[in-house]
Design an enzyme around this catalytic site. Structure first.
Site, PDB file in Angstrom:
ATOM      1  CB  THR A 144      -0.953   0.004   1.218  1.00  0.00           C
ATOM      2  OG1 THR A 144      -0.188  -0.249   2.394  1.00  0.00           O
ATOM      3  CG2 THR A 144      -2.025  -1.052   1.071  1.00  0.00           C
ATOM      4  CG  ASN A 147      -1.876   8.319  -2.147  1.00  0.00           C
ATOM      5  OD1 ASN A 147      -1.877   7.128  -1.832  1.00  0.00           O
ATOM      6  ND2 ASN A 147      -2.323   8.742  -3.301  1.00  0.00           N
ATOM      7  N   PRO A 171       2.830  -2.060   4.360  1.00  0.00           N
ATOM      8  CG  PRO A 171       2.805  -0.925   6.415  1.00  0.00           C
ATOM      9  CD  PRO A 171       3.113  -2.276   5.797  1.00  0.00           C
ATOM     10  CB  SER A 172       3.791   3.576   2.304  1.00  0.00           C
ATOM     11  OG  SER A 172       4.762   4.591   2.306  1.00  0.00           O
ATOM     12  CD  GLU A 205      17.056  -2.074   3.192  1.00  0.00           C
ATOM     13  OE1 GLU A 205      16.592  -2.612   4.228  1.00  0.00           O
ATOM     14  OE2 GLU A 205      17.818  -1.085   3.213  1.00  0.00           O
ATOM     15  CD  GLU A 245      -5.869  -0.879  -9.204  1.00  0.00           C
ATOM     16  OE1 GLU A 245      -6.290   0.071  -9.887  1.00  0.00           O
ATOM     17  OE2 GLU A 245      -6.099  -2.055  -9.484  1.00  0.00           O
ATOM     18  CB  CYS A 279      -3.846   7.866  -8.087  1.00  0.00           C
ATOM     19  SG  CYS A 279      -5.354   7.285  -7.322  1.00  0.00           S
TER      20      CYS A 279
END
Ligand code: NAP
Length: 491
Positions: A144, A147, A171-172, A205, A245, A279
């Protein structure tokens, strides 16, 4: 913060962590564990050995657990809103809007329990049947972005789990906190051990290792086109199904007969929502030359009144991190070297106190650059917009389609012929006519060209998490007739 591996909340096996900063102040916010390949491997093994049991309990039981998680999220939604404000810098109203979105999406996906139907068909011969049965893929890796750190997690966990898959969520690295908060709700609601795993760490990584693991059957990414391309290459190792996406470059067309007030209000949302980090953000503005001057004056005037600052009170918050801030400065500089001039904004505002360390940038309007320039071709992902006047609708549709991206597009006109032509000719996954977004839970969120493949939301998006298995059955009780096998060789 911890990793969730096979039902246990643990530290990274290396003990290593990374710092996460608050975009509003630039101060340290939290440390999160950097999972190792071994941690990831254990998470994937746990997911692989638990999904059959999870699938066997049926979607009615799974929906009950998801509903319990949804209730828990609703009951303490303020906590999630506060995390979003702290880790992403969203303004308070947008953080609340994102949590509304989480609740709406989960409610929508839960509604699919016991609704997936296959086909029962005639078999090739008499007393034979063919069943086309929908089954989960198995282990889903969900990646994910930062944003919409809560919305994107809900969008992936809801359908993946309801359809009987197990999940490893990464997640990010810019927004791990809201993802962990949501995962804890799912666990507390009763998602069994191993079915949902949570690993944090740098995509650069551990990303290649996760997506190419042989036990992974589906990778769902919301992120940049560059990451999508890399994942496609890596997925050749395991042939995992991909849901990608990716980036956008939405054209925003305002025709001469448009309701300019409606077009402006929607543009302010489409450009500055989430500080332009969306996006589906307006990324290129094409305004009919008859109204260009008037519309741009209105736009400049409104932009000058946007209050930038503390997310609790301002209209627009900071960018996600320092490199995003540097990127905005470079985008403006390069647009100017391409012939653009700044109509409004263009720099970091000077804010006082703790906010002086935050990653703020002014709402920025540029004009004078042409279609070939970087500002009209590359994704901006911030509160900067290039505008140009246009005259001919055919040429405007050509300009709109002239992008490697194809997610959202916007058209403001009351001319029915132009609307229907736009319907036919604008090659984007979403066209918003005289209205703002964002995409709805019952719409299929998908993009053309390098915005990716497959899609999310709606029945079509939920069914991406299922595959079709064919079962052929003979119930005649007879030895089959097979032309190439002689009966006289049988005992
Ligand atoms: P990103 O850099 O591509 O990161 C997305 C996720 O992928 C993060 O979890 C990231 O982890 C991970 N990742 C990075 N490299 C990876 C690799 N080699 N293998 C596997 N995973 C890897 O994107 P972002 O900056 O977070 O998000 C912004 C982008 O997302 C924009 O381009 C935007 O248009 C797009 N987006 C698209 C949609 C849509 O629906 N089409 C919606 C929202 C956003 P790390 O954070 O640790 O690097």
């Amino acid at each position: 913060m911890k990793l969730l591996i096979d039902g246990d909340w643990v530290d990274s096996s290396s003990g290593k962590t990374q710092q996460k900063f608050n975009p509003t102040t630039g101060e340290k916010l939290e440390e999160f564990p950097l999972a190792t390949k071994d941690d990831v491997s254990r998470a994937i093994d746990a997911a692989d050995s638990s999904y059959e049991k999870w699938n066997d309990i049926g979607s009615k039981e799974r929906a009950k657990i998801l509903k319990k998680a949804l209730d828990m999220i609703q009951a303490s939604r303020k906590e999630l809103e506060e995390i979003l404000i702290r880790e992403n810098g969203k303004i308070a109203k947008e953080a609340a809007g994102e949590v509304d979105g989480v609740i709406d999406q989960l409610t929508y996906y839960i509604g699919f329990e016991r609704k997936f139907s296959g086909d029962v068909l005639e078999g090739p011969g008499r007393m034979q049947k063919l069943f086309l049965h929908k089954v989960p893929h198995g282990v889903v890796v969900a990646l994910t972005p930062w944003n919409f750190p809560a919305g994107m997690v809900a969008r992936k966990l809801g359908p993946a789990l309801l359809t009987g898959n197990s999940v490893v969520l990464k997640p990010s690295s810019d927004t791990p906190l809201s993802a962990e908060w949501i995962v804890r709700k799912f666990v507390d609601a009763g998602v069994p051990k191993g079915v949902l795993n949570f690993v944090t760490g740098k995509g650069s990584e551990i990303g290649d290792f996760i997506v190419s693991h042989k036990k992974v059957s589906l990778v769902t990414l919301t992120g940049s086109t560059e990451t999508g391309q890399r994942i496609m290459k890596n997925a050749s190792n395991n042939m995992a199904k991909l849901m990608l996406e990716l980036g956008g470059k939405a054209p925003y067309i305002v025709w001469k007969d448009a309701d300019l007030k409606a077009a402006l209000k929607t543009l302010l949302w489409a450009k500055f929502w989430n500080t332009g980090q969306s996006c589906i953000a307006a990324e290129r503005l094409y305004v009919h030359s008859d109204v260009y001057g008037k519309f741009m004056d209105m736009f400049k005037d409104a932009a000058s009144r946007i209050r930038v600052g503390d997310p609790m009170t301002a209209d627009m918050g900071p960018l996600i991190n320092k490199s995003a801030l540097e990127n905005m400065k470079n985008i403006v500089e390069s647009a100017m070297s391409d012939g653009a001039k700044v109509l409004y904004g263009g720099k970091q505002p000077s804010l006082q106190g703790k906010l002086s360390g935050g990653y703020f940038f002014e709402p920025t309007i540029l004009e004078g650059a042409d279609q070939k320039s970087s500002i009209f071709q590359n994704e901006i992902f911030g509160p900067v917009l290039g505008a140009m006047p246009v005259d001919d609708i055919d040429e405007t549709f050509r300009l709109a389609n002239d992008s490697i991206y194809g997610l959202a597009s916007y058209l403001f006109t009351n001319d029915n012929r132009i609307i229907m032509e736009g319907f036919d000719r604008i090659r984007f996954g979403e066209l918003y006519v005289n209205m703002p977004g964002p995409e709805a839970s019952n719409g299929y969120h998908t993009g053309f060209r390098m915005t990716g493949q497959a899609g999310e939301n709606s029945r079509h998006g939920v069914e991406e998490y299922l595959k079709i298995k064919n079962i052929y059955i003979d119930y005649s009780g007879k030895v089959p007739e097979i032309d190439t096998i002689r009966n006289d060789i049988l005992p």
